[in-house]
Design an enzyme around this catalytic site. Structure first.
Site, PDB file in Angstrom:
ATOM      1  N   ARG A 238     -15.018   2.947  43.686  1.00 40.89           N
ATOM      2  CA  ARG A 238     -16.724   2.992  43.624  1.00 40.89           C
ATOM      3  C   ARG A 238     -17.204   1.796  43.145  1.00 40.89           C
ATOM      4  NH1 ARG A 238     -16.029   6.769  46.691  1.00 40.89           N
ATOM      5  NH2 ARG A 238     -16.654   8.675  46.246  1.00 40.89           N
ATOM      6  N   GLU A 267     -25.751   1.751  46.838  1.00 39.78           N
ATOM      7  CA  GLU A 267     -25.364   1.750  48.200  1.00 39.78           C
ATOM      8  C   GLU A 267     -26.576   2.400  48.878  1.00 39.78           C
ATOM      9  OE1 GLU A 267     -21.595   3.523  48.794  1.00 39.78           O
ATOM     10  OE2 GLU A 267     -20.545   1.830  47.769  1.00 39.78           O
ATOM     11  N   HIS A 286     -18.909   1.246  52.960  1.00 36.05           N
ATOM     12  CA  HIS A 286     -18.170   2.078  52.484  1.00 36.05           C
ATOM     13  C   HIS A 286     -17.655   3.123  53.566  1.00 36.05           C
ATOM     14  CE1 HIS A 286     -18.091   5.252  48.927  1.00 36.05           C
ATOM     15  NE2 HIS A 286     -17.289   5.276  49.591  1.00 36.05           N
TER      16      HIS A 286
HETATM   17  C1  DGY Z   1     -14.292   9.137  49.115  1.00 34.72           C
HETATM   18  O1  DGY Z   1     -13.956  10.307  49.826  1.00 34.72           O
HETATM   19  O2  DGY Z   1     -14.428   9.584  47.804  1.00 34.72           O
HETATM   20  C2  DGY Z   1     -14.425   7.849  49.859  1.00 34.72           C
HETATM   21  O3  DGY Z   1     -15.156   7.036  48.996  1.00 34.72           O
HETATM   22  C3  DGY Z   1     -15.356   8.587  50.960  1.00 34.72           C
HETATM   23  O4  DGY Z   1     -14.803   7.887  52.140  1.00 34.72           O
END
Ligand code: DGY
Length: 327
Positions: A238, A267, A286
């Protein structure tokens, strides 16, 4: 009356039909535009289940708007966008999509290491811009991956899968995690170390920890400054784990050599962001888990989670483990 489900993004018919067969279903009409907060609040007020994306804030306000809400099925393994404590207090099950995305996300993370380390995107731009004059001895020379030290921050399942891939590249794997993983150490040949040792000795520092109060802004300029000048930083968890201004300065001043980023503080990140102007940054929108197979599996798990909760059963991927079905 049938239970009411709201899906916050346009999903394929095969997925939606499974819910429509049993429940009344309404869905936000766009694949690439997030549902506005006002609409989410209106829908939460009526819904028994929400199928949400990581881009929605399922806040206390949203959870409190829904007196009949029983389950939030978030289409991600990460659930930092959901107020799990409030959900738990209200008896709402929070579900996520672990396991099904482990290998795809590890593949992409490793791809980012290769791309940033070996300057692949920069090289591709170079040739497309007709800059290639001749083979030359140090043309776009990058960092080797094989036999280097990989430092994994956050040794969950995706971290393990990245370590597994690193074995094939004869890398030395070190990791830092809240808890030590002795079985994984043996199986993957990974060595536990302190955060300081990790950032100071890794050639590739890979951030895979979830976003929590503990990990927020774990990577600041002061931290990047302690890394090797040749270090490559990868973030596939993240954006909130990184102080982007600190990363920008570290890349601009040569404190580290390159970065591969699949996630950002905000984002979608704007194309005008100074990080995206740097040739030594490989940036992706992402897409860690974004293979066709995996995204379909994640949607299916959301459906399975919702059906289980609404049938009074324990869902296959429950975040708030204390949750119990009500009779
Ligand atoms: C998640 O599943 O947390 C990822 O960041 C999405 O692809």
């Amino acid at each position: 009356m049938k239970p009411y489900i709201f899906i916050t993004r346009k999903l394929p018919n095969d997925i939606v039909d499974q819910l429509s067969l049993r429940y009344e279903v309404s869905m936000w009409g766009y694949e690439d535009i997030a549902v506005p907060k006002e609409r989410l609040l209106q829908e939460a007020a009526k819904a028994n289940a929400l199928l949400t994306m990581l881009s929605e804030q399922v806040s206390e306000e949203v959870l409190s708007a829904g007196p009949n809400l029983k389950v939030v099925a978030n289409m991600a393994v990460g659930y930092d966008n959901v107020d799990v404590n409030t959900a738990a207090k209200k008896g709402i099950a929070v579900c996520n999509t672990p396991d099904v995305l482990t290998d795809s996300t590890a593949d992409l993370t490793f791809g980012l290491m290769l791309a940033a380390g070996r300057r692949m995107v920069e090289s591709s731009e170079y040739i497309k811009q007709n800059k290639w004059q001749s083979w030359s001895p140090m043309l776009l020379a990058g960092q080797d991956i094989h036999h280097k030290t990989l430092g994994i921050f956050g040794m969950g399942k995706i971290g393990e899968a990245v370590a597994q891939r690193a074995k094939g590249f004869n890398m030395k794997v070190i990791y830092h995690n809240r808890t030590r993983k002795t079985e994984q150490e043996q199986r993957l040949g990974a060595k536990f170390c302190s955060f300081t040792e990790l950032i100071q000795s890794a050639d590739f520092v890979v951030c895979l920890a979830p976003l929590t109060d503990e990990t927020r802004k774990a990577f600041t300029y002061e931290i990047f400054k302690q890394m090797k000048n040749t270090a490559v930083f990868i973030n596939a968890s993240r954006g909130g784990l990184v102080d982007e201004q600190g990363l920008l300065t570290a890349l601009q001043t040569g404190e580290i050599t390159a970065a591969g980023l699949d996630v950002f503080e905000r984002e979608p990140i704007s194309a005008d962001h100074p990080l995206l102007k740097l040739p030594n940054v490989v940036a992706l929108p992402h897409i860690g888990s974004s293979s066709r197979e995996t995204r379909m599996a994640m949607m299916q798990l959301c459906v399975d989670n919702i059906i289980a909760v609404l049938s009074g059963e324990k869902p296959p991927a429950l975040v708030n483990q204390d949750w119990k079905p009500k009779n």
